[in-house]
Write an enzyme that holds these catalytic residues in place. Structure first.
Site, PDB file in Angstrom:
ATOM      1  N   ASP A   1       0.136  -1.187   0.059  1.00  0.00           N
ATOM      2  CA  ASP A   1       0.056  -0.057  -0.004  1.00  0.00           C
ATOM      3  C   ASP A   1       0.510   1.269   0.212  1.00  0.00           C
ATOM      4  O   ASP A   1       1.986   0.926   0.451  1.00  0.00           O
ATOM      5  CB  ASP A   1      -1.155   0.069   1.390  1.00  0.00           C
ATOM      6  CG  ASP A   1      -0.264  -0.325   2.553  1.00  0.00           C
ATOM      7  OD1 ASP A   1       0.326  -0.326   2.613  1.00  0.00           O
ATOM      8  OD2 ASP A   1      -0.589   0.723   3.319  1.00  0.00           O
TER       9      ASP A   1
ATOM     10  N   GLU B   1       0.155  -1.278   5.756  1.00  0.00           N
ATOM     11  CA  GLU B   1       1.320  -0.555   6.780  1.00  0.00           C
ATOM     12  C   GLU B   1       0.741   1.039   6.863  1.00  0.00           C
ATOM     13  O   GLU B   1       1.072   1.046   7.832  1.00  0.00           O
ATOM     14  CB  GLU B   1       2.334  -0.918   5.681  1.00  0.00           C
ATOM     15  CG  GLU B   1       3.687  -1.058   6.624  1.00  0.00           C
ATOM     16  CD  GLU B   1       4.510   0.312   6.244  1.00  0.00           C
ATOM     17  OE1 GLU B   1       5.229   0.879   7.672  1.00  0.00           O
ATOM     18  OE2 GLU B   1       3.955   1.578   5.725  1.00  0.00           O
TER      19      GLU B   1
END
Length: 484
Positions: free
Chosen positions: A79, A146
């Site tokens: 991400d 994350e």
């Protein structure tokens, strides 16, 4: 779009990064990219699977004759942070990232680039298809969410990884190797307050703070950058003495980004218009003076607002007083790692709409005890204001192992490849090593990466030459670790 990436070296890394730019991947929406990478793994005959959280693990067997070498895990996250420049309309769930090169740096047009951590993740994928590379058993672990408090690492499947060494590729300073990081926790609260129609002659104003740099709440918190939530609440708290009633508030989009912009709609007594405008002008000068050396673009803007209901002056004062009083920034420096922030707090996301107010804060610390102490102080302040905080369980820091075999071997490889020994550091930002290490305490870990600047802001950029240098060190490290 992004065809220029095909001309950069190393070619496999940048080919993967072009895919990462073309496939939208904001936190919580990594499914399409994970499916694309699974298809790629199938085409190359690599074993792969996903766990219950959505993390992707790709495995490659060792080069013949190196089956007994210690397994190596190359780790990054899928991400990216979603931030746009003022006036830029970009849907991170649908629109690709458009990149350009300027003076040796790769940027995105009007948005975050996603080099954090796209470049590291793509380096791991490129290693899997590197021709002629000698390696032991390889695993590439790409986690999800994350940037949303390390959700993927927190929910990582137990006993999933077989490797002995983990190379985290999520650092942002060429020539450094990290062996420890901060842990963190988030504190938030939500409440519903009564808003009511105006009583008496009132006018509505939209007051905004913008023009700030923003930044990473771990890497940049020590720089003294302006936080729009802090600046706007400070002004609004003062204006509550002049009858202000809060209608709406919107500031920040990520808990781990220093807020660049915030806006509020407020009702103020018409008869106090002149004194309120004078105060806003006064605070503009104060902010410009206080931030002159670091954030001199800070701007306070005022325009007519539109609203028909507002909180009471008392509730407005209570909310803005709390925001103004909450700690922000560096709470303490480390004694064991000189020059490194030990504990800090960031006011990330604040919202008020139709009487519903919420705020999210991120606490980081190299020590779990000081993290917990700051969380307790924040929670106590929230309770004193009459609200009830919500505290997540937090995530652990990564305890340094300066005498680890992995670090020693990496230092020799780095010096052989680059001619210089790496600087061994501890970072105040959160890395996934702490959470992964909690599930695999026997695993040795380091973190390194290329030069990335402006992470978590639309000014994010990566030095192209440093990417090639970083990849050369990574390639050599994998080969070195295959020797036994």
């Amino acid at each position: 779009m992004n065809e220029h990436l095909d001309s950069l070296a190393p070619a496999p890394l940048w080919r993967h990064f072009r895919t990462f730019c073309d496939v939208p991947r904001p936190s919580g929406h990594e499914q399409a990219l994970a499916e694309r990478l699974a298809q790629w793994a199938d085409q190359h005959g690599f074993e792969h699977e996903r766990d219950e959280a959505g993390n992707l693990l790709i495995r490659k067997a060792a080069t013949p004759g190196h089956e007994k070498a210690p397994g190596v895990v190359l780790q990054g996250h899928l991400d990216m942070v979603s931030q746009t420049a003022p006036g830029v309309d970009h849907d991170f769930r649908r629109d690709p990232i458009e990149t350009f090169i300027d003076d040796g740096w790769l940027y995105a047009r009007g948005t975050t680039l996603g080099a954090d951590n796209g470049v590291g993740a793509c380096a791991a994928l490129a290693i899997l298809e590197e021709p002629g590379l000698t390696h032991g058993p390889l695993e590439v672990l790409l986690t999800v969410e994350e940037e949303a408090s390390l959700v993927g690492a927190l929910k990582l499947r137990d006993n999933w990884l077989a490797g002995r060494y983990l190379l985290n590729l999520d650092s942002e300073e060429e020539g450094d190797v990290y062996i420890g990081c901060a842990g963190g926790a988030s504190v938030r609260f939500e409440t519903s307050l009564i808003d009511a129609p105006f009583d008496g002659p009132m006018e509505t104003l939209e007051i905004s703070v913008h023009g700030l740099q923003g930044g990473h709440s771990g890497l940049d918190i020590h720089r003294g950058l302006g936080n729009a939530n802090r600046l706007l609440s400070r002004l609004l708290h003062r204006l509550c003495d002049h009858g202000l009633r809060l209608c709406e508030y919107e500031g920040g989009t990520m808990g781990n980004a220093i807020t660049r912009e915030a806006r509020a709609v407020a009702a103020v007594p018409k008869q106090r218009h002149e004194e309120i405008m004078a105060l806003i002008e006064q605070y503009q000068a104060i902010y410009r003076d206080e931030l002159a050396a670091i954030d001199d673009g800070v701007t306070l803007s005022v325009a007519p607002g539109r609203a028909e209901r507002a909180l009471s002056n008392e509730d407005s004062f209570r909310l803005m007083g709390l925001m103004h009083g909450l700690p922000y920034g560096v709470a303490g420096m480390s004694h064991s790692a000189p020059g490194v922030v030990e504990t800090s707090n960031n006011q990330g996301i604040v919202s008020l709409k139709a009487g519903k107010f919420s705020i999210q804060l991120m606490v980081r610390s190299l020590r779990d005890s000081t993290r917990d102490e700051l969380v307790a102080r924040i929670a106590a302040l929230i309770r004193l204001t009459g609200f009830e905080p919500q505290i997540n369980q937090g995530y652990p820091g990564w305890t340094p192992q300066p005498a680890s075999e992995l670090l020693g071997r990496f230092q020799k490889v780095h010096e052989r490849v680059t001619g210089e020994a790496p600087a061994v550091k501890v970072i105040h930002a959160g890395l996934e090593c702490g959470l992964i290490g909690a599930k695999h305490p026997e695993m040795q870990m380091i973190s390194f990466g290329p030069d990335i600047r402006g992470a978590h802001t639309p000014d994010e950029r990566v030095d192209i030459q440093s990417v090639e240098n970083f990849y050369g060190v990574l390639r050599a490290a994998v080969e070195e670790l295959a020797r036994g």
